[in-house]
Design a protein around this motif. Structure first.
Motif, PDB file in Angstrom:
ATOM      1  N   LYS A  21       0.793  -1.227   0.000  1.00 55.93           N
ATOM      2  CA  LYS A  21       0.000   0.000   0.000  1.00 55.93           C
ATOM      3  C   LYS A  21       0.832   1.287   0.000  1.00 55.93           C
ATOM      4  CE  LYS A  21      -3.917  -1.827   2.646  1.00 55.93           C
ATOM      5  NZ  LYS A  21      -3.311  -2.677   3.671  1.00 55.93           N
ATOM      6  N   ASP A  22       1.613   1.452  -1.033  1.00 55.52           N
ATOM      7  CA  ASP A  22       2.383   2.684  -1.212  1.00 55.52           C
ATOM      8  C   ASP A  22       3.264   3.010  -0.010  1.00 55.52           C
ATOM      9  OD1 ASP A  22       1.155   3.096  -3.697  1.00 55.52           O
ATOM     10  OD2 ASP A  22      -0.583   3.982  -2.706  1.00 55.52           O
ATOM     11  N   GLY A  23       3.706   1.973   0.708  1.00 59.28           N
ATOM     12  CA  GLY A  23       4.601   2.206   1.830  1.00 59.28           C
ATOM     13  C   GLY A  23       3.920   2.825   3.027  1.00 59.28           C
ATOM     14  N   ALA A  24       2.605   2.754   3.114  1.00 55.43           N
ATOM     15  CA  ALA A  24       1.875   3.363   4.225  1.00 55.43           C
ATOM     16  C   ALA A  24       2.218   2.671   5.540  1.00 55.43           C
ATOM     17  CB  ALA A  24       0.374   3.261   3.961  1.00 55.43           C
ATOM     18  N   ALA A  25       1.908   3.352   6.645  1.00 53.79           N
ATOM     19  CA  ALA A  25       2.147   2.781   7.959  1.00 53.79           C
ATOM     20  C   ALA A  25       1.401   1.459   8.085  1.00 53.79           C
ATOM     21  CB  ALA A  25       1.701   3.753   9.044  1.00 53.79           C
ATOM     22  N   SER A  26       2.021   0.483   8.700  1.00 50.30           N
ATOM     23  CA  SER A  26       1.453  -0.858   8.770  1.00 50.30           C
ATOM     24  C   SER A  26       1.595  -1.399  10.178  1.00 50.30           C
ATOM     25  CB  SER A  26       2.181  -1.775   7.792  1.00 50.30           C
ATOM     26  OG  SER A  26       1.880  -3.126   8.041  1.00 50.30           O
ATOM     27  N   ASN A 346      15.088 -11.508  -0.117  1.00 48.75           N
ATOM     28  CA  ASN A 346      15.131 -10.082   0.249  1.00 48.75           C
ATOM     29  C   ASN A 346      15.683  -9.906   1.656  1.00 48.75           C
ATOM     30  OD1 ASN A 346      13.256  -8.691  -2.035  1.00 48.75           O
ATOM     31  ND2 ASN A 346      12.356 -10.664  -1.424  1.00 48.75           N
ATOM     32  N   PRO A 347      17.006  -9.842   1.819  1.00 47.37           N
ATOM     33  CA  PRO A 347      17.564  -9.568   3.139  1.00 47.37           C
ATOM     34  C   PRO A 347      17.075  -8.228   3.696  1.00 47.37           C
ATOM     35  CG  PRO A 347      19.270 -10.310   1.631  1.00 47.37           C
ATOM     36  CD  PRO A 347      18.050 -10.051   0.803  1.00 47.37           C
ATOM     37  N   ASP A 348      16.652  -7.326   2.800  1.00 45.10           N
ATOM     38  CA  ASP A 348      16.125  -6.006   3.174  1.00 45.10           C
ATOM     39  C   ASP A 348      14.596  -5.998   3.089  1.00 45.10           C
ATOM     40  OD1 ASP A 348      16.061  -6.336   0.431  1.00 45.10           O
ATOM     41  OD2 ASP A 348      16.672  -4.275  -0.025  1.00 45.10           O
ATOM     42  N   PHE A 349      13.976  -7.093   3.472  1.00 44.16           N
ATOM     43  CA  PHE A 349      12.529  -7.292   3.372  1.00 44.16           C
ATOM     44  C   PHE A 349      11.737  -6.157   4.027  1.00 44.16           C
ATOM     45  CE2 PHE A 349       8.703  -9.295   5.348  1.00 44.16           C
ATOM     46  CZ  PHE A 349       8.055  -9.707   4.205  1.00 44.16           C
ATOM     47  N   ILE A 350      12.048  -5.824   5.264  1.00 41.76           N
ATOM     48  CA  ILE A 350      11.316  -4.774   5.991  1.00 41.76           C
ATOM     49  C   ILE A 350      11.520  -3.423   5.317  1.00 41.76           C
ATOM     50  CG2 ILE A 350      11.120  -3.531   8.175  1.00 41.76           C
ATOM     51  CD1 ILE A 350       9.919  -6.278   8.316  1.00 41.76           C
ATOM     52  N   HIS A 351      12.735  -3.133   4.930  1.00 45.16           N
ATOM     53  CA  HIS A 351      13.021  -1.865   4.241  1.00 45.16           C
ATOM     54  C   HIS A 351      12.170  -1.726   2.986  1.00 45.16           C
ATOM     55  CE1 HIS A 351      15.366   1.432   2.454  1.00 45.16           C
ATOM     56  NE2 HIS A 351      15.319   0.731   1.331  1.00 45.16           N
ATOM     57  N   ARG A 352      12.070  -2.793   2.218  1.00 43.89           N
ATOM     58  CA  ARG A 352      11.286  -2.738   0.982  1.00 43.89           C
ATOM     59  C   ARG A 352       9.806  -2.528   1.273  1.00 43.89           C
ATOM     60  NH1 ARG A 352      13.672  -5.583  -3.981  1.00 43.89           N
ATOM     61  NH2 ARG A 352      15.893  -5.705  -3.533  1.00 43.89           N
ATOM     62  N   LYS A 354       8.440  -1.085   3.934  1.00 47.99           N
ATOM     63  CA  LYS A 354       8.230   0.268   4.459  1.00 47.99           C
ATOM     64  C   LYS A 354       8.281   1.322   3.361  1.00 47.99           C
ATOM     65  CE  LYS A 354       9.759  -0.185   9.271  1.00 47.99           C
ATOM     66  NZ  LYS A 354      10.767   0.233  10.272  1.00 47.99           N
ATOM     67  N   ASN A 355       9.070   1.074   2.347  1.00 47.32           N
ATOM     68  CA  ASN A 355       9.258   2.061   1.293  1.00 47.32           C
ATOM     69  C   ASN A 355       8.469   1.754   0.029  1.00 47.32           C
ATOM     70  OD1 ASN A 355      11.533   4.029   2.281  1.00 47.32           O
ATOM     71  ND2 ASN A 355      12.179   1.974   2.909  1.00 47.32           N
ATOM     72  N   GLY A 356       7.568   0.767   0.125  1.00 42.61           N
ATOM     73  CA  GLY A 356       6.719   0.465  -1.024  1.00 42.61           C
ATOM     74  C   GLY A 356       7.470  -0.069  -2.216  1.00 42.61           C
ATOM     75  N   GLU A 357       8.607  -0.724  -1.979  1.00 43.21           N
ATOM     76  CA  GLU A 357       9.409  -1.262  -3.076  1.00 43.21           C
ATOM     77  C   GLU A 357       8.987  -2.698  -3.388  1.00 43.21           C
ATOM     78  OE1 GLU A 357      13.529  -0.886  -2.110  1.00 43.21           O
ATOM     79  OE2 GLU A 357      13.355   1.233  -1.583  1.00 43.21           O
ATOM     80  N   GLU A 358       9.087  -3.064  -4.634  1.00 42.61           N
ATOM     81  CA  GLU A 358       8.750  -4.426  -5.037  1.00 42.61           C
ATOM     82  C   GLU A 358       9.700  -5.421  -4.358  1.00 42.61           C
ATOM     83  OE1 GLU A 358       6.308  -5.533  -6.833  1.00 42.61           O
ATOM     84  OE2 GLU A 358       5.480  -3.633  -7.572  1.00 42.61           O
ATOM     85  N   LEU A 359       9.160  -6.594  -4.040  1.00 43.95           N
ATOM     86  CA  LEU A 359       9.961  -7.664  -3.467  1.00 43.95           C
ATOM     87  C   LEU A 359      10.467  -8.579  -4.574  1.00 43.95           C
ATOM     88  CD1 LEU A 359       7.708  -8.649  -0.443  1.00 43.95           C
ATOM     89  CD2 LEU A 359       9.838  -7.368  -0.347  1.00 43.95           C
TER      90      LEU A 359
END
Length: 372
Positions: A21-26, A346-352, A354-359
């Motif tokens: 969702k566009d990196g919205a708060a979750s 994706n070692p950066d799973f949470i970062h992606r 939070k920032n709405g990036e594709e996995l």
């Protein structure tokens, strides 16, 4: 993995991972306290067998230290390690780590220190595969099981048929319970924040739970409630050793050697499991299913049925995507959402998230043989 398993895993590997969702708060990113663990987020790294320990000693190396450090640095709330065997006879794959020797304990200290340096929480999944092994892997001794019934299929990564196991005596069972308790103590010595008992997926504890693999006529056989006796004894022993607030237990209908298996009456079975957990003093459980949204009974999923009977902590897992996990947490079905293969890719799973990036999608062909 068996040919039957291969089909299911391929289906999940092809799943398309979208952004959140566009990196919205979750609510996935909220800190939460469960048991003794103050987690940075409501996310968990599901246990995934990787087989990167020294095959002779069961000792992990610096690559494993770096692997778990990356996930902790990214903000995963709870890291549940790959399965770590409680004895040499518990081993079912080449390269599986152990937690029964001092050398193994000392090696894990480097892993837990790295995770804690990144502000993470890590628990050891303690494991015995039982009949899902071969004597050449299990110390040149027959695999152990409740009954002398061989599993169907081939040993994963070893490609040999499963051996006919040795039916465990009462003395064997008592020794096994002690091995789980000692492994839990060793985990705390190694710096782990607790343990998860692997009571799922057709491994030794679950072999006692199942009428397919358990044909005993003593106190460890009988109806489902009676077959859960070993699981309860192991759970009680581990809780006595390290405390219920540091003990998680995983259970499921799914069998590694029979992936289509399901309880005849899922709700009755789940209620029976939950009653056993309560009797043993558990407060945190990890119901496991291949597909989280699968309806099992009365329009409810496995985790919804579990929540009907269990008011303690639930870690949810089952090919979860972020949106499904968000909803399950918001509804109170689960407290923490566990993700598996996406955390390999994706070692950066949470970062992606939070920032709405594709996995990146998990690809077994390129990512299974290496630590990333």
């Amino acid at each position: 993995m068996t040919q039957a398993n291969k089909g299911i895993y391929q289906a999940t590997e092809m799943k398309s991972w979208g952004k959140l969702k566009d990196g919205a708060a979750s609510n996935l990113f909220e800190p939460v306290t469960i048991g003794a663990w103050k987690l940075k987020s409501r996310t968990a790294m599901a246990p995934m067998t990787r087989c990167f320990a020294d095959d002779q000693t069961g000792v992990v190396g610096e690559d494993v230290v770096a692997y778990y450090r990356k996930r902790a640095a990214d903000g995963i709330g709870l890291i549940i390690t790959e399965g770590i065997v409680v004895s040499p006879r518990g081993k079912g794959n080449p390269g599986v780590p152990g937690l029964y020797s001092q050398e193994q304990v000392d090696a894990w200290k480097k892993v837990t220190q790295a995770v804690h340096e990144e502000g993470g929480t890590i628990i050891a999944q303690i494991w015995h595969v039982g009949r899902l092994s071969h004597h050449e892997i299990a110390g040149n001794l027959p695999p152990q099981a409740p009954s002398a019934i061989a599993a169907e299929g081939l040993v994963p990564r070893y490609r040999q048929p499963y051996d006919v196991p040795e039916a465990m005596t009462i003395a064997d069972i008592q020794e096994l319970v002690g091995q789980y308790a000692q492994a839990a103590k060793n985990a705390i010595e190694a710096g782990f924040d607790g343990v998860e008992i692997h009571g799922a997926h057709g491994y030794l504890i679950d072999q006692f739970n199942s009428d397919i693999s358990n044909h005993r006529t003593d106190q460890y056989g009988g109806d489902l409630a009676q077959r859960l006796t070993l699981m309860k004894e192991v759970l009680k022993a581990v809780i006595d050793a390290i405390g219920t607030e540091r003990t998680l237990i995983r259970f499921s209908a799914h069998k590694a050697d029979n992936p289509t298996y399901m309880w005849e009456d899922p709700e009755v079975a789940i209620r029976t499991f939950v009653e056993a957990f309560k009797d043993a003093g558990a407060t945190m459980i990890h119901p496991s299913i291949m597909q989280f949204t699968r309806v099992l009974a009365d329009g409810k999923t496995m985790h919804q049925i579990v929540r009907k009977y269990w008011d303690g902590i639930i870690v949810g897992v089952g090919t979860l995507d972020p949106e499904t996990a968000e909803r399950a947490i918001a509804e109170g079905t689960i407290d923490v959402a566990a993700f598996g293969r996406p955390l390999i890719a994706n070692p950066d799973f949470i970062h992606r998230l939070k920032n709405g990036e594709e996995l990146e999608e998990y690809d077994a062909k390129t990512q299974l043989p290496v630590l990333v």
